[in-house]
Write a protein that holds these residues in place. Structure first.
Motif, PDB file in Angstrom:
ATOM      1  N   LEU A 120       0.484  -1.290  -0.282  1.00  0.00           N
ATOM      2  CA  LEU A 120      -0.135  -0.180  -0.617  1.00  0.00           C
ATOM      3  C   LEU A 120       0.676   1.219   0.472  1.00  0.00           C
ATOM      4  O   LEU A 120       0.818   2.346  -0.704  1.00  0.00           O
ATOM      5  CB  LEU A 120      -0.929   0.365   1.616  1.00  0.00           C
ATOM      6  N   ILE A 121       1.673   1.518   0.709  1.00  0.00           N
ATOM      7  CA  ILE A 121       2.819   1.984   0.429  1.00  0.00           C
ATOM      8  C   ILE A 121       3.512   2.645  -0.354  1.00  0.00           C
ATOM      9  O   ILE A 121       3.300   3.757  -0.634  1.00  0.00           O
ATOM     10  CB  ILE A 121       3.627   2.511   2.711  1.00  0.00           C
ATOM     11  N   SER A 122       3.795   1.610  -1.384  1.00  0.00           N
ATOM     12  CA  SER A 122       4.420   1.156  -2.376  1.00  0.00           C
ATOM     13  C   SER A 122       3.563   2.444  -3.477  1.00  0.00           C
ATOM     14  O   SER A 122       4.246   3.116  -4.167  1.00  0.00           O
ATOM     15  CB  SER A 122       4.763   0.368  -2.806  1.00  0.00           C
ATOM     16  N   ALA A 123       2.639   1.714  -3.699  1.00  0.00           N
ATOM     17  CA  ALA A 123       1.202   2.394  -4.537  1.00  0.00           C
ATOM     18  C   ALA A 123       1.017   3.058  -4.561  1.00  0.00           C
ATOM     19  O   ALA A 123       0.946   4.800  -5.275  1.00  0.00           O
ATOM     20  CB  ALA A 123       0.432   1.329  -3.880  1.00  0.00           C
ATOM     21  N   PHE A 124       1.070   3.964  -3.072  1.00  0.00           N
ATOM     22  CA  PHE A 124       0.745   4.923  -2.260  1.00  0.00           C
ATOM     23  C   PHE A 124       1.352   6.111  -3.269  1.00  0.00           C
ATOM     24  O   PHE A 124       1.554   7.208  -3.612  1.00  0.00           O
ATOM     25  CB  PHE A 124       0.913   5.446  -1.077  1.00  0.00           C
ATOM     26  N   GLU A 125       3.362   6.491  -2.418  1.00  0.00           N
ATOM     27  CA  GLU A 125       4.447   6.859  -3.354  1.00  0.00           C
ATOM     28  C   GLU A 125       4.121   6.583  -4.210  1.00  0.00           C
ATOM     29  O   GLU A 125       4.734   7.952  -5.336  1.00  0.00           O
ATOM     30  CB  GLU A 125       5.395   5.631  -2.748  1.00  0.00           C
ATOM     31  N   ASN A 126       4.178   5.599  -5.303  1.00  0.00           N
ATOM     32  CA  ASN A 126       4.158   5.476  -6.980  1.00  0.00           C
ATOM     33  C   ASN A 126       3.253   6.809  -7.394  1.00  0.00           C
ATOM     34  O   ASN A 126       3.652   7.799  -8.928  1.00  0.00           O
ATOM     35  CB  ASN A 126       4.364   4.013  -7.680  1.00  0.00           C
ATOM     36  N   PHE A 127       1.469   6.565  -6.747  1.00  0.00           N
ATOM     37  CA  PHE A 127       0.638   7.495  -7.605  1.00  0.00           C
ATOM     38  C   PHE A 127       1.270   9.143  -6.485  1.00  0.00           C
ATOM     39  O   PHE A 127       1.309   9.717  -7.535  1.00  0.00           O
ATOM     40  CB  PHE A 127      -0.370   7.158  -6.338  1.00  0.00           C
ATOM     41  N   TYR A 128       2.071   9.559  -5.872  1.00  0.00           N
ATOM     42  CA  TYR A 128       2.663  10.795  -5.684  1.00  0.00           C
ATOM     43  C   TYR A 128       3.189  11.043  -6.758  1.00  0.00           C
ATOM     44  O   TYR A 128       3.677  12.221  -6.621  1.00  0.00           O
ATOM     45  CB  TYR A 128       2.410  10.370  -3.831  1.00  0.00           C
ATOM     46  N   LYS A 129       4.565  10.083  -6.846  1.00  0.00           N
ATOM     47  CA  LYS A 129       5.556  10.833  -7.641  1.00  0.00           C
ATOM     48  C   LYS A 129       5.018  11.324  -9.090  1.00  0.00           C
ATOM     49  O   LYS A 129       5.143  11.683  -9.911  1.00  0.00           O
ATOM     50  CB  LYS A 129       6.480   9.954  -7.279  1.00  0.00           C
ATOM     51  N   LYS A 130       3.780  10.195  -9.365  1.00  0.00           N
ATOM     52  CA  LYS A 130       3.367  10.324 -10.608  1.00  0.00           C
ATOM     53  C   LYS A 130       2.382  12.233 -11.296  1.00  0.00           C
ATOM     54  O   LYS A 130       2.768  12.443 -11.777  1.00  0.00           O
ATOM     55  CB  LYS A 130       2.620   9.586 -11.475  1.00  0.00           C
ATOM     56  N   PHE A 131       1.366  12.355 -10.290  1.00  0.00           N
ATOM     57  CA  PHE A 131       0.951  13.407  -9.681  1.00  0.00           C
ATOM     58  C   PHE A 131       0.754  14.384  -9.228  1.00  0.00           C
ATOM     59  O   PHE A 131      -0.236  15.216  -8.560  1.00  0.00           O
ATOM     60  CB  PHE A 131      -0.708  12.236  -9.760  1.00  0.00           C
ATOM     61  N   ASN A 132       1.943  14.110  -8.211  1.00  0.00           N
ATOM     62  CA  ASN A 132       1.854  14.954  -6.735  1.00  0.00           C
ATOM     63  C   ASN A 132       0.619  15.387  -6.212  1.00  0.00           C
ATOM     64  O   ASN A 132       0.572  16.428  -5.654  1.00  0.00           O
ATOM     65  CB  ASN A 132       2.485  16.166  -7.806  1.00  0.00           C
ATOM     66  N   ARG A 133       0.082  14.622  -6.146  1.00  0.00           N
ATOM     67  CA  ARG A 133      -1.069  14.465  -4.718  1.00  0.00           C
ATOM     68  C   ARG A 133      -1.038  13.193  -3.873  1.00  0.00           C
ATOM     69  O   ARG A 133      -1.415  12.252  -4.954  1.00  0.00           O
ATOM     70  CB  ARG A 133      -2.613  14.805  -5.532  1.00  0.00           C
ATOM     71  N   VAL A 134      -1.938  13.210  -2.732  1.00  0.00           N
ATOM     72  CA  VAL A 134      -2.752  11.813  -2.903  1.00  0.00           C
ATOM     73  C   VAL A 134      -3.674  11.701  -3.365  1.00  0.00           C
ATOM     74  O   VAL A 134      -4.689  11.806  -3.578  1.00  0.00           O
ATOM     75  CB  VAL A 134      -3.002  11.977  -1.054  1.00  0.00           C
ATOM     76  N   PRO A 135      -3.171   9.713  -3.675  1.00  0.00           N
ATOM     77  CA  PRO A 135      -4.769   9.535  -4.245  1.00  0.00           C
ATOM     78  C   PRO A 135      -5.841   8.924  -3.546  1.00  0.00           C
ATOM     79  O   PRO A 135      -5.643   9.171  -2.291  1.00  0.00           O
ATOM     80  CB  PRO A 135      -3.880   8.271  -5.028  1.00  0.00           C
ATOM     81  N   ASP A 136      -6.981   8.881  -4.149  1.00  0.00           N
ATOM     82  CA  ASP A 136      -8.361   8.389  -3.425  1.00  0.00           C
ATOM     83  C   ASP A 136      -8.374   6.694  -3.710  1.00  0.00           C
ATOM     84  O   ASP A 136      -7.022   5.829  -3.911  1.00  0.00           O
ATOM     85  CB  ASP A 136      -9.692   8.802  -4.232  1.00  0.00           C
ATOM     86  N   GLY A 137      -9.455   6.333  -2.965  1.00  0.00           N
ATOM     87  CA  GLY A 137      -9.054   5.120  -2.888  1.00  0.00           C
ATOM     88  C   GLY A 137      -9.048   3.929  -4.541  1.00  0.00           C
ATOM     89  O   GLY A 137      -8.192   3.224  -4.303  1.00  0.00           O
ATOM     90  N   LYS A 138      -9.895   5.180  -4.660  1.00  0.00           N
ATOM     91  CA  LYS A 138     -10.041   4.103  -6.355  1.00  0.00           C
ATOM     92  C   LYS A 138      -8.832   3.824  -7.306  1.00  0.00           C
ATOM     93  O   LYS A 138      -8.259   3.110  -8.133  1.00  0.00           O
ATOM     94  CB  LYS A 138     -11.179   4.568  -7.381  1.00  0.00           C
ATOM     95  N   GLU A 139      -7.889   5.641  -7.053  1.00  0.00           N
ATOM     96  CA  GLU A 139      -6.599   5.399  -7.417  1.00  0.00           C
ATOM     97  C   GLU A 139      -5.932   4.346  -6.716  1.00  0.00           C
ATOM     98  O   GLU A 139      -4.761   4.044  -7.493  1.00  0.00           O
ATOM     99  CB  GLU A 139      -6.711   7.102  -7.793  1.00  0.00           C
ATOM    100  N   LEU A 140      -5.603   4.562  -5.645  1.00  0.00           N
ATOM    101  CA  LEU A 140      -4.830   3.922  -4.823  1.00  0.00           C
ATOM    102  C   LEU A 140      -4.905   2.414  -5.781  1.00  0.00           C
ATOM    103  O   LEU A 140      -4.139   1.662  -6.134  1.00  0.00           O
ATOM    104  CB  LEU A 140      -4.699   4.141  -3.700  1.00  0.00           C
ATOM    105  N   ALA A 141      -6.671   1.782  -5.165  1.00  0.00           N
ATOM    106  CA  ALA A 141      -6.704   0.033  -6.184  1.00  0.00           C
ATOM    107  C   ALA A 141      -6.214   0.343  -7.665  1.00  0.00           C
ATOM    108  O   ALA A 141      -5.142  -0.610  -8.206  1.00  0.00           O
ATOM    109  CB  ALA A 141      -7.953   0.137  -6.147  1.00  0.00           C
ATOM    110  N   LYS A 142      -6.463   1.237  -8.421  1.00  0.00           N
ATOM    111  CA  LYS A 142      -5.879   1.113  -9.619  1.00  0.00           C
ATOM    112  C   LYS A 142      -4.166   0.628  -9.882  1.00  0.00           C
ATOM    113  O   LYS A 142      -4.006   0.084 -10.463  1.00  0.00           O
ATOM    114  CB  LYS A 142      -6.248   2.385 -10.559  1.00  0.00           C
ATOM    115  N   GLU A 143      -4.074   2.399  -8.859  1.00  0.00           N
ATOM    116  CA  GLU A 143      -2.437   2.155  -8.815  1.00  0.00           C
ATOM    117  C   GLU A 143      -1.786   0.175  -8.708  1.00  0.00           C
ATOM    118  O   GLU A 143      -0.892   0.075  -8.983  1.00  0.00           O
ATOM    119  CB  GLU A 143      -2.054   2.784  -8.126  1.00  0.00           C
TER     120      GLU A 143
END
Length: 93
Positions: free
Chosen positions: A29-52
């Motif tokens: 979960l942390i890895s997916a969160f960090e990957n998303f944040y690096k790409k979009f410079n914002r915190v993902p919502d639940g659906k975005e985190l699941a997709k990541e």
């Protein structure tokens, strides 16, 4: 061998596996969160985190390689490791 017999008795309850799977789940979960944040410079919502997470395809965890299929199901191998000279060594798969 004695070690395998004892581990088989202990792991029948699956209690010994739980901490490792919890660790890998949180790490994934942390890895997916960090990957998303690096790409979009914002915190993902639940659906975005699941997709990541699904987009990761695999994750190298302490329980082994976790494979994430297109449906989001995470599959993991079952292995028994023994620490020998400070290093984890697979003793049974």
């Amino acid at each position: 061998d004695y070690f395998r017999e004892q581990m088989a008795k202990i792991t029948k309850s699956k209690a010994i596996e739980v901490p490792a799977y919890v660790y890998d789940t949180v790490s994934l979960l942390i890895s997916a969160f960090e990957n998303f944040y690096k790409k979009f410079n914002r915190v993902p919502d639940g659906k975005e985190l699941a997709k990541e997470i699904v987009g990761m395809k695999k994750y190298d965890g302490i329980v082994g390689e976790l494979v994430i299929n297109e449906g989001g199901i995470i599959e993991s191998p079952s292995v028994l490791k023994q620490i020998i000279n400070g290093q984890p060594v697979v003793v049974a798969e």
